[in-house]
Design a protein around this motif. Structure first.
Motif, PDB file in Angstrom:
ATOM      1  N   PRO A 200     -13.930   6.854   1.997  1.00 49.21           N
ATOM      2  CA  PRO A 200     -14.242   6.607   0.579  1.00 49.21           C
ATOM      3  C   PRO A 200     -13.279   5.616  -0.084  1.00 49.21           C
ATOM      4  CG  PRO A 200     -14.415   8.939   1.059  1.00 49.21           C
ATOM      5  CD  PRO A 200     -13.829   8.299   2.288  1.00 49.21           C
ATOM      6  N   GLU A 201     -12.016   5.651   0.302  1.00 51.18           N
ATOM      7  CA  GLU A 201     -11.071   4.673  -0.274  1.00 51.18           C
ATOM      8  C   GLU A 201     -11.438   3.247   0.122  1.00 51.18           C
ATOM      9  OE1 GLU A 201      -6.898   5.066   0.563  1.00 51.18           O
ATOM     10  OE2 GLU A 201      -6.890   7.162  -0.152  1.00 51.18           O
ATOM     11  N   ILE A 202     -11.750   3.065   1.404  1.00 48.51           N
ATOM     12  CA  ILE A 202     -12.095   1.719   1.883  1.00 48.51           C
ATOM     13  C   ILE A 202     -13.383   1.246   1.213  1.00 48.51           C
ATOM     14  CG2 ILE A 202     -12.781   0.390   3.922  1.00 48.51           C
ATOM     15  CD1 ILE A 202     -10.978   2.452   5.537  1.00 48.51           C
ATOM     16  N   VAL A 203     -14.348   2.135   1.129  1.00 51.84           N
ATOM     17  CA  VAL A 203     -15.621   1.786   0.481  1.00 51.84           C
ATOM     18  C   VAL A 203     -15.366   1.420  -0.982  1.00 51.84           C
ATOM     19  CG1 VAL A 203     -17.826   2.748  -0.327  1.00 51.84           C
ATOM     20  CG2 VAL A 203     -17.070   3.155   2.031  1.00 51.84           C
ATOM     21  N   GLY A 204     -14.575   2.243  -1.661  1.00 56.22           N
ATOM     22  CA  GLY A 204     -14.309   1.999  -3.078  1.00 56.22           C
ATOM     23  C   GLY A 204     -13.554   0.701  -3.306  1.00 56.22           C
ATOM     24  N   ALA A 205     -12.748   0.303  -2.333  1.00 61.90           N
ATOM     25  CA  ALA A 205     -11.946  -0.911  -2.493  1.00 61.90           C
ATOM     26  C   ALA A 205     -12.683  -2.164  -2.042  1.00 61.90           C
ATOM     27  CB  ALA A 205     -10.647  -0.767  -1.693  1.00 61.90           C
ATOM     28  N   SER A 206     -13.933  -2.000  -1.588  1.00 68.94           N
ATOM     29  CA  SER A 206     -14.585  -3.195  -1.047  1.00 68.94           C
ATOM     30  C   SER A 206     -16.060  -3.346  -1.411  1.00 68.94           C
ATOM     31  CB  SER A 206     -14.463  -3.212   0.482  1.00 68.94           C
ATOM     32  OG  SER A 206     -15.073  -2.062   1.049  1.00 68.94           O
ATOM     33  N   LEU A 207     -16.794  -2.269  -1.525  1.00 70.87           N
ATOM     34  CA  LEU A 207     -18.253  -2.411  -1.568  1.00 70.87           C
ATOM     35  C   LEU A 207     -18.870  -2.281  -2.956  1.00 70.87           C
ATOM     36  CD1 LEU A 207     -19.296  -0.459   1.680  1.00 70.87           C
ATOM     37  CD2 LEU A 207     -18.821  -2.907   1.403  1.00 70.87           C
ATOM     38  N   THR A 208     -18.054  -2.101  -3.981  1.00 70.98           N
ATOM     39  CA  THR A 208     -18.621  -2.003  -5.327  1.00 70.98           C
ATOM     40  C   THR A 208     -18.102  -3.157  -6.183  1.00 70.98           C
ATOM     41  OG1 THR A 208     -16.799  -0.644  -6.123  1.00 70.98           O
ATOM     42  CG2 THR A 208     -18.690   0.519  -5.187  1.00 70.98           C
ATOM     43  N   ALA A 209     -18.825  -3.414  -7.263  1.00 71.88           N
ATOM     44  CA  ALA A 209     -18.448  -4.524  -8.139  1.00 71.88           C
ATOM     45  C   ALA A 209     -17.034  -4.332  -8.676  1.00 71.88           C
ATOM     46  CB  ALA A 209     -19.444  -4.648  -9.288  1.00 71.88           C
ATOM     47  N   ALA A 210     -16.686  -3.054  -8.950  1.00 71.37           N
ATOM     48  CA  ALA A 210     -15.378  -2.782  -9.541  1.00 71.37           C
ATOM     49  C   ALA A 210     -14.228  -3.195  -8.613  1.00 71.37           C
ATOM     50  CB  ALA A 210     -15.270  -1.295  -9.859  1.00 71.37           C
ATOM     51  N   ALA A 211     -14.505  -3.357  -7.327  1.00 73.35           N
ATOM     52  CA  ALA A 211     -13.455  -3.706  -6.375  1.00 73.35           C
ATOM     53  C   ALA A 211     -13.079  -5.184  -6.417  1.00 73.35           C
ATOM     54  CB  ALA A 211     -13.895  -3.322  -4.962  1.00 73.35           C
TER      55      ALA A 211
ATOM     56  N   LEU B 113     -18.080  -8.967   0.723  1.00 75.63           N
ATOM     57  CA  LEU B 113     -17.897  -7.527   0.902  1.00 75.63           C
ATOM     58  C   LEU B 113     -17.457  -7.217   2.335  1.00 75.63           C
ATOM     59  CD1 LEU B 113     -20.848  -5.939  -1.123  1.00 75.63           C
ATOM     60  CD2 LEU B 113     -18.777  -7.056  -1.908  1.00 75.63           C
ATOM     61  N   ALA B 114     -18.030  -7.907   3.284  1.00 74.87           N
ATOM     62  CA  ALA B 114     -17.670  -7.659   4.688  1.00 74.87           C
ATOM     63  C   ALA B 114     -16.214  -8.041   4.950  1.00 74.87           C
ATOM     64  CB  ALA B 114     -18.607  -8.438   5.612  1.00 74.87           C
ATOM     65  N   ARG B 115     -15.798  -9.172   4.430  1.00 74.86           N
ATOM     66  CA  ARG B 115     -14.394  -9.585   4.624  1.00 74.86           C
ATOM     67  C   ARG B 115     -13.450  -8.582   3.974  1.00 74.86           C
ATOM     68  NH1 ARG B 115     -16.337 -14.718   3.070  1.00 74.86           N
ATOM     69  NH2 ARG B 115     -15.425 -14.420   1.014  1.00 74.86           N
ATOM     70  N   THR B 116     -13.823  -8.135   2.769  1.00 80.02           N
ATOM     71  CA  THR B 116     -12.949  -7.214   2.048  1.00 80.02           C
ATOM     72  C   THR B 116     -12.901  -5.852   2.756  1.00 80.02           C
ATOM     73  OG1 THR B 116     -13.714  -8.317   0.044  1.00 80.02           O
ATOM     74  CG2 THR B 116     -12.376  -6.352  -0.251  1.00 80.02           C
ATOM     75  N   PHE B 117     -14.060  -5.363   3.178  1.00 75.07           N
ATOM     76  CA  PHE B 117     -14.089  -4.075   3.873  1.00 75.07           C
ATOM     77  C   PHE B 117     -13.210  -4.134   5.110  1.00 75.07           C
ATOM     78  CE2 PHE B 117     -16.370  -0.023   4.617  1.00 75.07           C
ATOM     79  CZ  PHE B 117     -15.911   0.239   5.909  1.00 75.07           C
ATOM     80  N   ARG B 118     -13.376  -5.200   5.875  1.00 76.57           N
ATOM     81  CA  ARG B 118     -12.613  -5.319   7.117  1.00 76.57           C
ATOM     82  C   ARG B 118     -11.108  -5.319   6.832  1.00 76.57           C
ATOM     83  NH1 ARG B 118     -12.829  -7.221  12.523  1.00 76.57           N
ATOM     84  NH2 ARG B 118     -11.126  -8.676  12.922  1.00 76.57           N
ATOM     85  N   HIS B 119     -10.748  -6.056   5.795  1.00 79.89           N
ATOM     86  CA  HIS B 119      -9.349  -6.151   5.412  1.00 79.89           C
ATOM     87  C   HIS B 119      -8.817  -4.784   4.963  1.00 79.89           C
ATOM     88  CE1 HIS B 119      -5.787  -8.102   3.809  1.00 79.89           C
ATOM     89  NE2 HIS B 119      -5.936  -7.383   2.714  1.00 79.89           N
ATOM     90  N   GLU B 120      -9.558  -4.114   4.097  1.00 76.91           N
ATOM     91  CA  GLU B 120      -9.136  -2.806   3.594  1.00 76.91           C
ATOM     92  C   GLU B 120      -9.078  -1.776   4.724  1.00 76.91           C
ATOM     93  OE1 GLU B 120      -7.952  -2.093   0.685  1.00 76.91           O
ATOM     94  OE2 GLU B 120      -8.264  -4.117  -0.103  1.00 76.91           O
ATOM     95  N   ALA B 121     -10.028  -1.863   5.641  1.00 75.31           N
ATOM     96  CA  ALA B 121     -10.028  -0.922   6.775  1.00 75.31           C
ATOM     97  C   ALA B 121      -8.767  -1.127   7.605  1.00 75.31           C
ATOM     98  CB  ALA B 121     -11.279  -1.114   7.628  1.00 75.31           C
ATOM     99  N   GLY B 122      -8.376  -2.392   7.762  1.00 73.16           N
ATOM    100  CA  GLY B 122      -7.145  -2.688   8.493  1.00 73.16           C
ATOM    101  C   GLY B 122      -5.929  -2.101   7.804  1.00 73.16           C
TER     102      GLY B 122
END
Ligand code: ADP
Ligand code: MG
Length: 575
Positions: A163-174, A88-97
């Protein structure tokens, strides 16, 4: 994790508040402090920046288990939780970028999460708890025009970008379900593999098929797959370990004792050693080193001339300096290659290491060996150094400290090895028998120079007043300007020689831990006791034990790296 849900204001109240402070001085953003309830998560401002050019604001997002909806397998035990959290951390960081953008002056619009790199370890950027609740900590740059609040941009940042970054990284659906399962399982397997070493009398394991080489010396990502020769264990060192998810896993077990890695230049010796030193950590799936582990009391030691040394008893290796100076309490501002390497070994041993990794590339030659001819020309009464070759066996025999050495140049070491692995075209061969034959056919004529029994030096007692984290008006000043430097109080600690510290977040945590040491209750006086005390606090309360500020920028570290940083603090004095 705390539930901020019930007391919080809503996202539309947040929008109203922002619109009300549009165009005002930046300080009015302080009203954001606290929790805000969004549809799928709660956003909490822990610290609001005072200025658009200052460190961005620290926020966290909390997602309840039903909304995050990860399968129970993703958080069933601690190893699985950290494996999932790292994904999740890797994905969040990537999506935030990808998704955040500049929304005004200074850091306006920035969304940033700390990097977890290729390794998987307890960290504070993203956590998932026993019930599947997610907490993510990151930084946002609240938007300004010049130094005035820019409400429209702030609304876009907080109600669209975040919310977009969270939705794309921190939930199972992502995430594809298999990816989550793989990350949780791989981390559980790596833990199980490391725990299996000691009972099998092994210090390390490299799985068949592992891909060891990296992109470059400064890039920890794997070398492109088509350029890599996958690891293949030699039959004589092959072991099979039963893992909870991968099942029976075969690879090379490195036994306790003294192991040499020999071979021609460029045949992959140092690459093997570097993979082993990184094996104190778990790695993300796809890294290539997921199933390369070593015992967690393994320390890479090297020469590091120029470093400071404070009161270390290096006499097992170096004693009787010119003018009869003793070295039982050796202090210098500017160590040589050999004294720095001796100090590194004694310090690791003092902190509790039971495996040492040594590469000739980063060793002082005169520390490693004195050959027959040099012994003849310069008799040992004129030589303060007892070379490592004359201590490495006693380290294991008398003190249960094993060593893995990369040696290409000095065949004298064949006399002291339990196992010899030859790297040829990146593949290992067990050449132990052949090495024994060579050693007896071609005796070196060396005499063992160890004049005394090897005794473990007494633990030192740091003088607490010499560990001062304060600077100017701050009681604790800890900064990490680059990957290898820790600013601590008025000192800059050079960590270039501490190769097993890899993340900036680890350096930061080490700095905060160092700052705690002077406040340890009395009764904790020796260095090992102080290391125990810090470890116990983190075990009890997690990394937040290091700072009340709920930082998302910390990662765990071992006692060896904490003591390594302390040992390089130039102001350190010992009693
Ligand atoms: P040595 O220490 O024996 O001189 P190194 O470990 O430094 O050799 O490796 C030399 C080069 O070979 C490095 O560029 C490294 O990335 C590459 N290399 C190492 N192992 C492999 C491998 N298994 N497959 C492909 N390239 C490798
Ligand atoms: Mg090398």
């Amino acid at each position: 994790m705390t539930h901020s849900m019930n007391l919080s204001r809503t996202a539309s109240e947040l929008v109203t508040l922002l619109e009300g402070i549009d165009g005002r001085g930046y300080k009015a953003y302080k009203a954001l402090t606290g929790a805000w309830r969004f549809t799928d998560f709660t956003l909490v401002f822990d610290h609001v920046q005072g200025d658009p050019f200052a460190d961005p604001s620290r926020v966290k997002v909390e997602i309840d288990p039903a909304t995050a909806s990860f399968p129970a397998d993703a958080y069933g035990n601690e190893a699985r939780r950290w494996g999932t959290a790292a994904l999740l951390a890797r994905t969040f960081r990537h999506e935030a970028g990808n998704r955040s953008r500049r929304r005004g002056s200074g850091r306006s619009g920035a969304v940033r999460m700390e990097s977890v790199g290729q390794i998987v370890l307890p960290q504070t950027a993203v956590g998932i708890d026993e019930e599947g609740r997610i907490e993510a900590r990151f930084a946002v740059g609240l938007p300004a025009r010049g130094r005035r609040i820019s409400a429209q941009e702030a609304v876009a940042l907080l109600t669209e970008d975040v919310p977009e970054i969270v939705g794309a990284s921190l939930t199972a659906a992502a995430h594809p379900a298999e990816e989550v399962a793989r990350c949780a399982a791989a981390n559980e397997d790596a833990e199980a593999l490391r725990s299996a070493l000691k009972p099998k009398g092994l210090i390390a394991f490299i799985a068949d098929g592992a891909r060891l080489p990296r992109q470059s010396g400064i890039e920890d990502t794997p070398l492109d797959i088509d350029e890599v020769v996958p690891f293949t264990s030699p039959a004589t060192l092959r072991v099979t370990v039963e893992l909870p998810n991968a099942g029976p896993t075969t690879g090379m077990g490195v036994p306790e004792g003294v192991t040499l890695v020999v071979g021609g230049g460029f045949h992959g010796k140092s690459t093997v050693l570097r993979a082993l030193q990184s094996g104190v950590y778990n790695h993300r799936p796809g890294d290539g080193r997921e199933l390369v582990v070593c015992r967690d009391d393994t320390v890479k030691v090297r020469a590091e001339d120029g470093r400071s040394v404070a009161g270390v008893d290096i006499s097992p290796f170096i004693d009787g300096l010119p003018m009869g100076r003793r070295t039982t309490n050796f202090t210098t501002e500017n160590a040589s290659g050999s004294t720095s390497q001796a100090a590194a070994i004694v310090e690791a041993w003092e902190a509790g290491a039971h495996v040492l990794l040594v590469d000739e590339d980063t060793s002082a030659t005169n520390f490693m060996i004195r050959d027959r001819r040099m012994q003849e020309l310069v008799p040992s009464d004129g030589e303060p150094i007892t070379p490592f070759i004359d201590r490495v066996r006693a380290l294991h025999r008398d003190h249960a400290v094993s060593t893995v050495l990369v040696i290409g140049g000095s065949g004298d070491y064949l006399d002291v090895a339990d196992h010899v692995i030859r790297m040829r075209d990146y593949l290992p061969e067990d050449v132990t028998d052949r090495a024994r034959a060579v050693a007896s056919e071609l005796p070196t004529g060396r005499v063992d120079e160890a004049a005394t029994r090897l005794r473990r030096p007494l633990p030192r007692r740091p003088d607490r007043s010499s560990i001062d984290p304060s600077k100017d008006r701050r009681s604790t000043f800890v900064r990490v300007p680059d990957d290898r430097t820790l600013l601590f109080g008025r000192d800059a600690i050079d960590l270039n020689g501490v190769e097993q510290l890899t993340l900036r977040s680890q350096l930061r945590a080490v700095g905060l831990a160092l700052a705690l040491i002077p406040s340890a209750p009395s009764g904790h006086e020796s260095l090992p006791d102080l290391l125990d005390w810090v470890e116990d606090r983190i075990t009890a309360a997690g990394l937040d034990a290091l700072s009340p500020r709920r930082l998302g920028t910390l990662a765990s570290f071992r006692r060896f790296e904490l003591s390594a940083a302390l040992n390089r603090l130039r102001s350190l004095e010992v009693e």
